[in-house]
Design an enzyme around this catalytic site. Structure first.
Site, mmCIF file in Angstrom:
data_model
loop_
_atom_site.group_PDB
_atom_site.id
_atom_site.type_symbol
_atom_site.label_atom_id
_atom_site.label_comp_id
_atom_site.label_asym_id
_atom_site.label_seq_id
_atom_site.Cartn_x
_atom_site.Cartn_y
_atom_site.Cartn_z
ATOM 1 N N HIS A 92 0.807 -1.226 0.000
ATOM 2 C CA HIS A 92 0.000 0.000 0.000
ATOM 3 C C HIS A 92 0.839 1.276 0.000
ATOM 4 O O HIS A 92 1.883 1.365 0.645
ATOM 5 C CB HIS A 92 -1.032 0.003 1.122
ATOM 6 C CG HIS A 92 -0.521 0.074 2.518
ATOM 7 N ND1 HIS A 92 -0.293 1.271 3.162
ATOM 8 C CD2 HIS A 92 -0.241 -0.884 3.429
ATOM 9 C CE1 HIS A 92 0.108 1.040 4.407
ATOM 10 N NE2 HIS A 92 0.158 -0.262 4.584
ATOM 11 N N GLU A 113 -5.226 1.757 2.452
ATOM 12 C CA GLU A 113 -5.130 0.570 3.299
ATOM 13 C C GLU A 113 -5.331 0.918 4.758
ATOM 14 O O GLU A 113 -5.958 0.166 5.514
ATOM 15 C CB GLU A 113 -3.767 -0.105 3.095
ATOM 16 C CG GLU A 113 -3.619 -1.466 3.754
ATOM 17 C CD GLU A 113 -3.108 -1.425 5.187
ATOM 18 O OE1 GLU A 113 -3.081 -2.487 5.840
ATOM 19 O OE2 GLU A 113 -2.732 -0.333 5.671
ATOM 20 N N GLU A 114 -4.794 2.066 5.180
ATOM 21 C CA GLU A 114 -4.805 2.436 6.592
ATOM 22 C C GLU A 114 -6.195 2.788 7.110
ATOM 23 O O GLU A 114 -6.386 2.944 8.311
ATOM 24 C CB GLU A 114 -3.842 3.604 6.846
ATOM 25 C CG GLU A 114 -2.370 3.289 6.600
ATOM 26 C CD GLU A 114 -1.772 2.371 7.655
ATOM 27 O OE1 GLU A 114 -2.493 1.961 8.576
ATOM 28 O OE2 GLU A 114 -0.574 2.067 7.556
ATOM 29 N N ASP A 126 5.852 1.900 6.923
ATOM 30 C CA ASP A 126 4.560 1.245 6.771
ATOM 31 C C ASP A 126 3.755 2.074 5.768
ATOM 32 O O ASP A 126 3.156 3.074 6.149
ATOM 33 C CB ASP A 126 3.857 1.178 8.129
ATOM 34 C CG ASP A 126 2.473 0.577 8.072
ATOM 35 O OD1 ASP A 126 2.092 0.036 7.019
ATOM 36 O OD2 ASP A 126 1.767 0.658 9.095
ATOM 37 N N HIS A 138 3.942 3.022 13.337
ATOM 38 C CA HIS A 138 3.036 4.168 13.452
ATOM 39 C C HIS A 138 3.668 5.299 14.248
ATOM 40 O O HIS A 138 2.998 5.992 15.016
ATOM 41 C CB HIS A 138 1.665 3.748 14.002
ATOM 42 C CG HIS A 138 0.820 3.066 12.976
ATOM 43 N ND1 HIS A 138 -0.553 3.033 13.044
ATOM 44 C CD2 HIS A 138 1.143 2.403 11.841
ATOM 45 C CE1 HIS A 138 -1.035 2.377 12.003
ATOM 46 N NE2 HIS A 138 -0.012 1.977 11.264
ATOM 47 N N ASP A 166 3.647 -6.259 3.576
ATOM 48 C CA ASP A 166 3.373 -5.234 4.587
ATOM 49 C C ASP A 166 4.358 -5.393 5.739
ATOM 50 O O ASP A 166 5.130 -6.361 5.786
ATOM 51 C CB ASP A 166 1.930 -5.343 5.087
ATOM 52 C CG ASP A 166 1.328 -3.986 5.457
ATOM 53 O OD1 ASP A 166 2.079 -3.116 5.959
ATOM 54 O OD2 ASP A 166 0.117 -3.802 5.253
#
Length: 348
Positions: free
Chosen positions: A69, A213-214, A181, A324, A236
């Site tokens: 992604h 995606e998130e 990410d 994150h 991922d």
């Protein structure tokens, strides 16, 4: 073994693209893969879908869908207050303890504006003991653009995207920066397409660079529907909590110990024959790997697996520390192992 192009990883990490506004990242990827694939198209949700045709006779070729992604966690402006401070809607999950005093960029129609993200409240010099213990909620954060309210309203509008601002760097054996990410996996997918130039795959490879995606695997849902794959492989990151304060039973994976072959996460249970094939290939080729069970979270494989009548699917996971945050960190050995296993699978 393919040499790692860390300059490409740097550019992917530092470029901006929150869910729904992935165009900068998409344009970079497009530039990198044009000439490496047989077809390239963009769909209605902004997914970039590349096809590398296989060498087997047409009636014998399977459709293998890869997906990494493009989007990173970030924000959208939802309100401008009377003093010109911006209030935010998050796009993806944040731990607010990692958001204090961060540099950000606000993306307006007139270009980017630098800003400072911080929560409201008293600074430490005048904070009470109770104030210092408090973990603020996202609604308490604001962006200071250093401009008067009238100027802010002239240049910013509700819906403008906001991204965290962080430079990529190498720290020992780690590559560190924002948006690893999932730009680190985007990097792996690009380099896998490059590696297929010398030895084309037997089956058709659809490399999807997915959007949103998130916020719910949205891009992969529509991409899988249109591609109609026979097999799905998501790329991922996963947690590498091999750091102080967490027991080994909760680490999920460890940095530097190889590619993660996912067994379970919050969106899917990997198809067992694909897991077994990945393990066998890793062992046959001397590629370090680890088996991954992630209690929560999900990847594009969860969307691919449930497309149409169902698609056998698995995820290759890149162990990542500090997920994150703006210092997401991947080990160079794990990047190499992930790339090597993916290429071995596609050639196999």
């Amino acid at each position: 073994m393919t040499q790692l192009n860390l300059d490409l990883l740097r550019r992917l990490s530092e470029i901006d693209g929150v869910p729904g506004r992935e165009e900068h990242a998409r344009d970079l990827v497009r530039t990198e893969i044009e000439g490496l694939v047989d077809e390239l198209r963009e769909d209605a949700l902004g997914n970039l879908i590349a096809l590398k045709r296989g060498t087997a006779p047409e009636g014998e070729r399977l459709r293998v869908m890869l997906s990494a992604h493009l989007d990173e966690i970030g924000f959208m402006v939802k309100f401008i207050d009377d003093q010109g401070y911006l209030r935010l809607q998050n796009l993806g999950g944040f731990d607010t303890r990692n958001l204090f005093a961060r540099n950000v960029k606000v993306w307006t129609n007139g270009g980017e504006l630098p800003g400072i993200l911080t929560p409201g409240g008293r600074p430490v010099h005048i904070a009470s003991a109770e104030d210092r213990k408090k973990v603020p909620e996202l609604r308490e954060f604001f962006v200071d653009l250093g401009l008067g309210a009238e100027e802010v309203r002239r240049r910013v509008r509700v819906g403008d995207s906001v991204t965290l601002d962080q430079a990529f760097r190498e720290v020992g054996d780690l590559a560190t920066g924002k948006a690893m990410d999932d730009r680190a996996s985007v990097f792996v997918q690009i380099e896998a397409l490059r590696a297929l130039q010398d030895t084309p795959p037997r089956h058709d490879v659809y490399a999807v660079f997915s959007t949103q995606e998130e916020v719910g695997l949205r891009g992969a849902v529509v991409a899988a529907y249109s591609v109609e794959p026979d097999l799905g492989v998501a790329l991922d990151v996963t947690l590498a909590v091999d750091t102080p304060g967490v027991g080994p039973d909760e680490a999920v994976s460890k940095a530097g110990e190889g590619v993660g072959i996912k067994l379970f996460d919050g969106s899917m249970i990997s198809t067992r024959f694909l897991v077994d094939e990945m393990i066998a290939l890793a062992e046959a080729n001397g590629i370090p790997y680890q088996l991954e069970v992630l209690p929560l979270g999900g990847t594009d494989a969860g969307a691919i697996q449930r497309s149409r009548g169902g698609v056998p699917s698995v995820t290759l996971s890149l162990p990542t520390r500090y997920i994150h945050t703006v210092v997401e960190s991947v080990h160079k050995k794990d990047l190499q192992a992930t790339l090597d296993l993916l290429v071995a699978y596609l050639k196999h």
